[in-house]
Motif scaffolding. Structure first.
Motif, PDB file in Angstrom:
ATOM      1  N   PHE A 144       0.808  -1.225   0.000  1.00  0.00           N
ATOM      2  CA  PHE A 144       0.000   0.000   0.000  1.00  0.00           C
ATOM      3  C   PHE A 144       0.842   1.276   0.000  1.00  0.00           C
ATOM      4  O   PHE A 144       0.335   2.358   0.281  1.00  0.00           O
ATOM      5  N   GLU A 145       2.120   1.151  -0.352  1.00  0.00           N
ATOM      6  CA  GLU A 145       2.956   2.358  -0.370  1.00  0.00           C
ATOM      7  C   GLU A 145       2.455   3.379  -1.399  1.00  0.00           C
ATOM      8  O   GLU A 145       2.405   4.579  -1.126  1.00  0.00           O
ATOM      9  N   GLU A 146       2.068   2.867  -2.560  1.00  0.00           N
ATOM     10  CA  GLU A 146       1.591   3.772  -3.610  1.00  0.00           C
ATOM     11  C   GLU A 146       0.310   4.481  -3.177  1.00  0.00           C
ATOM     12  O   GLU A 146       0.162   5.695  -3.332  1.00  0.00           O
ATOM     13  N   GLU A 147      -0.598   3.679  -2.610  1.00  0.00           N
ATOM     14  CA  GLU A 147      -1.871   4.228  -2.128  1.00  0.00           C
ATOM     15  C   GLU A 147      -1.607   5.273  -1.039  1.00  0.00           C
ATOM     16  O   GLU A 147      -2.246   6.332  -1.002  1.00  0.00           O
ATOM     17  N   TYR A 148      -0.648   4.983  -0.178  1.00  0.00           N
ATOM     18  CA  TYR A 148      -0.293   5.898   0.908  1.00  0.00           C
ATOM     19  C   TYR A 148       0.217   7.221   0.343  1.00  0.00           C
ATOM     20  O   TYR A 148      -0.242   8.295   0.711  1.00  0.00           O
ATOM     21  N   ARG A 149       1.157   7.118  -0.577  1.00  0.00           N
ATOM     22  CA  ARG A 149       1.742   8.348  -1.123  1.00  0.00           C
ATOM     23  C   ARG A 149       0.702   9.173  -1.858  1.00  0.00           C
ATOM     24  O   ARG A 149       0.729  10.405  -1.822  1.00  0.00           O
ATOM     25  N   SER A 150      -0.231   8.476  -2.507  1.00  0.00           N
ATOM     26  CA  SER A 150      -1.258   9.216  -3.224  1.00  0.00           C
ATOM     27  C   SER A 150      -2.240   9.866  -2.234  1.00  0.00           C
ATOM     28  O   SER A 150      -2.662  11.013  -2.430  1.00  0.00           O
TER      29      SER A 150
END
Lengths: 269, 94
Positions: A212-218
């Motif tokens: 979920f790193e991408e989701e977090y950064r977004s």
């Protein structure tokens, strides 16, 4: 992006005195370690927020921060009691044996810096807990179901304040940006997967933060866009908290938190 | 700083089926944070299932000077009280 070389703590540097709690779980060392990581995150952040008690910018915010603190201390109690004797783990362990991430031990700074830290941590914690509700570990799954509601509110409140400070006055915007700058370098650690964590992921117990790193950064990006604050540039990440390599701030925090039980080991109330 | 923030009156519904009741007030810069402050200040011990906040300045209040003409006439009208009925024990919240 180059990461900092790991600084290994010498094996004899445990800091453990005769009052100290055991720092290795006998039955299931990896699970013990994972419970400590989650429990120490909650404990240290809860203790940090409690430092605001009586010092909040206004009475309502003072109460609000104390509530957040109590939620986290409650979570820490459940997690550390599952790992072992929660009180002993909280009060009879030294810096090198704490397994929290570096982000949560960062100093409060001003209100904006506290809010920046809370936004960055609880957005991550919320995504993690959502996934931990599916954990194959009954305790962690039940814990996550309870805590995810508390943390949803934390994340919401931190985002609300980020937007108001960032899109507020010139001074509040400056402070919000500086608060984010301070805390931003500790974000990569949240997504670090070491051998212990990988073992727990493989066993279906832990959630993989890389998922979920991408989701977090977004999500963080969206809050910052609404707050009209620039997303800070990525610098060299600072790692090590999960291995007991902490910033100088944690020792001071523990000195305050552990003073009473260390000075009067038999004290009861 | 607090004096810059408007005052909001807080109403809490303690459980489904009951009315919201006035419980106090909070300072907050806007409606959303007024709800958050009300939640953190007045529902910490499971006091409620629903919250209302309203700007204090939006409340229209009766004039204390007019208390005589507004309220005293009701005092002599005992026949308006439903005290002549037996209320069954099963009926709650009356």
């Amino acid at each position: 992006m180059a990461s900092m070389p790991p600084i290994d703590v010498p094996p004899n540097a445990t800091g453990a005195g005769k009052f100290d709690a055991p720092t290795v779980g006998a039955a299931d060392p990896a699970r013990f370690e994972y419970l400590l990581r989650l429990g120490d995150d909650a404990l240290v952040l809860g203790q940090r927020l409690s430092e605001w008690c009586g010092h909040g910018p206004v009475l309502e915010v003072d109460i609000s921060l104390a509530n957040l603190s109590l939620d986290l201390v409650g979570q820490a109690t459940l997690l550390l009691n599952e790992a072992g004797d929660g009180d002993r783990l909280a009060f009879h362990r030294d810096v090198l044996d704490f397994r929290n991430c570096l982000l949560v031990e960062q100093p409060n700074g001003d209100f904006a810096q506290t809010i920046a830290r809370h936004l960055l941590y609880t957005s991550w914690q919320h995504m993690l807990l959502q996934r931990l509700t599916q954990s194959s570990d009954t305790f962690l799954s039940e814990f996550a179901h309870k805590a995810v509601k508390e943390v949803a509110y934390h994340r919401e409140l931190a985002a609300d304040w980020t937007i108001r400070l960032g899109d507020g006055t010139e001074e509040s915007a400056r402070r919000m940006a500086e608060g984010l700058d301070w805390n931003w370098r500790f974000v990569p650690e949240l997504f670090e997967v070491d051998e212990t964590l990988q073992t727990m992921i493989d066993r279906g117990i832990a959630a993989d933060p890389r998922a979920f790193e991408e989701e977090y950064r977004s999500e963080i990006g969206n809050v910052l866009a609404e707050a009209k604050v620039d997303t800070p540039p990525d610098h060299r990440p600072i790692l090590g908290g999960r291995r007991g390599h902490h910033s100088e701030h944690l020792g001071h925090l523990l000195a305050v938190m552990q003073f009473l039980p260390r000075t009067y080991p038999d004290a009861v109330w | 700083m607090s004096s810059d923030w408007p005052l909001w009156e807080v109403f809490v519904r303690s459980k489904g089926g009951l009315s919201h009741r006035h419980v106090g007030s909070v300072h907050a810069p806007d409606a959303e944070l007024a709800l958050a402050h009300a939640r953190d200040t007045y529902t910490r011990r499971m006091e409620g299932v629903s919250l209302w906040v309203v700007r204090s300045t939006d409340i229209v209040a009766s004039d204390p000077e007019q208390a005589g003409e507004l309220f005293e006439p009701a005092e002599s009208k005992i026949y308006r009280h439903p005290t002549f009925y037996d209320i069954p024990d099963e009926v709650k919240h009356i």
